[in-house]
Write a protein that holds these residues in place. Structure first.
Motif, PDB file in Angstrom:
ATOM      1  N   THR A 153       0.851  -1.189   0.000  1.00 15.03           N
ATOM      2  CA  THR A 153       0.000   0.000   0.000  1.00 15.03           C
ATOM      3  C   THR A 153       0.886   1.237   0.000  1.00 15.03           C
ATOM      4  OG1 THR A 153      -0.061  -0.051   2.407  1.00 15.03           O
ATOM      5  CG2 THR A 153      -1.956  -1.017   1.273  1.00 15.03           C
ATOM      6  N   CYS A 154       0.310   2.352  -0.448  1.00  8.87           N
ATOM      7  CA  CYS A 154       1.053   3.612  -0.454  1.00  8.87           C
ATOM      8  C   CYS A 154       1.300   4.047   0.990  1.00  8.87           C
ATOM      9  CB  CYS A 154       0.264   4.674  -1.213  1.00  8.87           C
ATOM     10  SG  CYS A 154       0.990   6.319  -1.050  1.00  8.87           S
ATOM     11  N   ALA A 155       2.577   4.310   1.314  1.00  9.17           N
ATOM     12  CA  ALA A 155       2.941   4.672   2.685  1.00  9.17           C
ATOM     13  C   ALA A 155       2.367   6.029   3.089  1.00  9.17           C
ATOM     14  CB  ALA A 155       4.466   4.688   2.830  1.00  9.17           C
ATOM     15  N   LEU A 156       1.934   6.830   2.124  1.00 15.63           N
ATOM     16  CA  LEU A 156       1.426   8.166   2.450  1.00 15.63           C
ATOM     17  C   LEU A 156      -0.095   8.231   2.499  1.00 15.63           C
ATOM     18  CD1 LEU A 156       4.002  10.355   0.510  1.00 15.63           C
ATOM     19  CD2 LEU A 156       3.635  10.309   2.978  1.00 15.63           C
ATOM     20  N   CYS A 157      -0.787   7.654   1.484  1.00 12.53           N
ATOM     21  CA  CYS A 157      -2.257   7.782   1.468  1.00 12.53           C
ATOM     22  C   CYS A 157      -2.953   6.465   1.785  1.00 12.53           C
ATOM     23  CB  CYS A 157      -2.729   8.332   0.120  1.00 12.53           C
ATOM     24  SG  CYS A 157      -2.585   7.148  -1.238  1.00 12.53           S
ATOM     25  N   GLY A 158      -2.212   5.369   1.842  1.00 12.54           N
ATOM     26  CA  GLY A 158      -2.826   4.081   2.171  1.00 12.54           C
ATOM     27  C   GLY A 158      -3.519   3.405   0.992  1.00 12.54           C
ATOM     28  N   VAL A 175       5.118   4.229  -2.505  1.00 15.37           N
ATOM     29  CA  VAL A 175       4.157   5.340  -2.587  1.00 15.37           C
ATOM     30  C   VAL A 175       3.567   5.351  -3.995  1.00 15.37           C
ATOM     31  CG1 VAL A 175       5.117   6.842  -0.777  1.00 15.37           C
ATOM     32  CG2 VAL A 175       6.031   6.988  -3.080  1.00 15.37           C
ATOM     33  N   CYS A 176       2.314   5.807  -4.089  1.00 17.81           N
ATOM     34  CA  CYS A 176       1.653   5.863  -5.392  1.00 17.81           C
ATOM     35  C   CYS A 176       2.193   7.062  -6.188  1.00 17.81           C
ATOM     36  CB  CYS A 176       0.137   5.941  -5.225  1.00 17.81           C
ATOM     37  SG  CYS A 176      -0.429   7.479  -4.481  1.00 17.81           S
ATOM     38  N   GLU A 177       1.842   7.106  -7.454  1.00 15.87           N
ATOM     39  CA  GLU A 177       2.392   8.159  -8.314  1.00 15.87           C
ATOM     40  C   GLU A 177       2.029   9.576  -7.821  1.00 15.87           C
ATOM     41  OE1 GLU A 177       1.272   7.897 -12.401  1.00 15.87           O
ATOM     42  OE2 GLU A 177       3.013   9.035 -13.060  1.00 15.87           O
ATOM     43  N   PRO A 178       0.753   9.844  -7.517  1.00 14.82           N
ATOM     44  CA  PRO A 178       0.435  11.201  -7.040  1.00 14.82           C
ATOM     45  C   PRO A 178       1.197  11.567  -5.762  1.00 14.82           C
ATOM     46  CG  PRO A 178      -1.573   9.997  -7.574  1.00 14.82           C
ATOM     47  CD  PRO A 178      -0.455   9.018  -7.645  1.00 14.82           C
ATOM     48  N   CYS A 179       1.276  10.629  -4.796  1.00 14.03           N
ATOM     49  CA  CYS A 179       2.008  10.919  -3.549  1.00 14.03           C
ATOM     50  C   CYS A 179       3.496  11.035  -3.834  1.00 14.03           C
ATOM     51  CB  CYS A 179       1.776   9.827  -2.518  1.00 14.03           C
ATOM     52  SG  CYS A 179       0.099   9.824  -1.858  1.00 14.03           S
ATOM     53  N   GLY A 180       3.981  10.229  -4.805  1.00 12.43           N
ATOM     54  CA  GLY A 180       5.404  10.253  -5.148  1.00 12.43           C
ATOM     55  C   GLY A 180       5.871  11.633  -5.566  1.00 12.43           C
TER      56      GLY A 180
HETATM   57 ZN    ZN Z   1      -0.498   7.637  -2.158  1.00 10.70          ZN
END
Ligand code: ZN
Length: 244
Positions: A153-158, A175-180
């Motif tokens: 899972t994305c460490a920032l948004c889950g 992390v996902c692309e937007p959070c990245g």
């Molecule tokens: Zn994310």
């Protein structure tokens, strides 16, 4: 002064003064301890080759003032001598003990980490532990230390890491692309690398293809040095002997 016996694995040694040696031990019941071995280098017979990295010992210890303990005797339970004949196995064993030393605090019992390290050394000595086993060992050791990287899972948004994931050691994993875009140090990683590491973390011994293995090694090196605040010395030794 309290005396006690324990099972111990030697994490590192440091010569002290003319004749003595300081030995950092991971004990089964008392956690990591620094033990003072008086005369260890003068009398060959007293500790008879026991005070070397990644020896498995039965030790007799005496509490002293301060945080150091005195090592009264040490009997070798397992020397892992097959592993000591092969440079790549020595490099992996030294890496494993250094990682455990850096992930633990003195006097905090870590019986599960002791069992994990002992099991890894046994398999290394039996020549049953390759690069995937080392990754599995590291991921378990990090989990015991409360530093488990997240790959699913994305460490920032889950949310889902998505099709173009990144890895961000500062935030603890994928992390996902937007959070990245918001995580400055995040680097793009293949989806297959995250799923491969997740499978190893779940206990599946599925070997990664060599290119992903090299990427995994790099990610873990960066992750571990970020969280420890320094690079492990044995990482360079592993690279010198051509290991990933
Ligand atoms: Zn994310």
């Amino acid at each position: 002064m309290e005396r006690f016996d324990d099972d111990a694995l030697v994490l590192s040694t440091l010569d002290y003064g003319e004749t003595d040696r300081l030995v950092t031990l991971l004990t089964r019941e008392h956690g990591k301890l620094t033990a003072f071995a008086a005369g260890a280098r003068k009398s060959k017979r007293r500790f008879a080759g026991a005070l070397e990295p990644f020896m498995r010992l039965r030790v007799h210890l005496v509490e002293t003032r301060g945080s150091t303990v005195r090592l009264d005797s040490a009997d070798i339970v397992a020397g892992y001598y097959s592993a000591r004949e092969d440079l790549s196995l020595i490099a992996r064993a030294l890496y494993a003990v250094e990682l455990c030393r850096e992930l633990t605090r003195d006097h905090e019992p870590q019986p599960e980490l002791f069992a994990l390290l002992e099991d890894y050394l046994v398999r290394l000595d039996a020549k049953e532990a390759g690069p995937t086993s080392l990754l599995a060992f590291e991921l378990s050791a990090l989990a015991h230390a409360g530093l488990m990287p997240r790959f699913d899972t994305c460490a920032l948004c889950g949310g889902e890491p998505g099709e173009r994931p990144r890895f961000d050691q500062a935030h603890g994993g994928a992390v996902c692309e937007p959070c990245g875009g918001r995580a400055r140090e995040a680097v793009a990683v293949p989806v297959a690398l995250l799923t491969g590491l997740r499978a190893i973390q779940e206990g599946q011994r599925l070997p990664l293809p060599p290119d992903l293995r090299a990427r995994a090694r790099g990610l873990l090196n960066v992750f571990i040095s970020h969280h420890l605040g320094r690079r492990l010395k044995s990482v360079d030794f592993m690279a010198q002997v051509g290991l990933d």
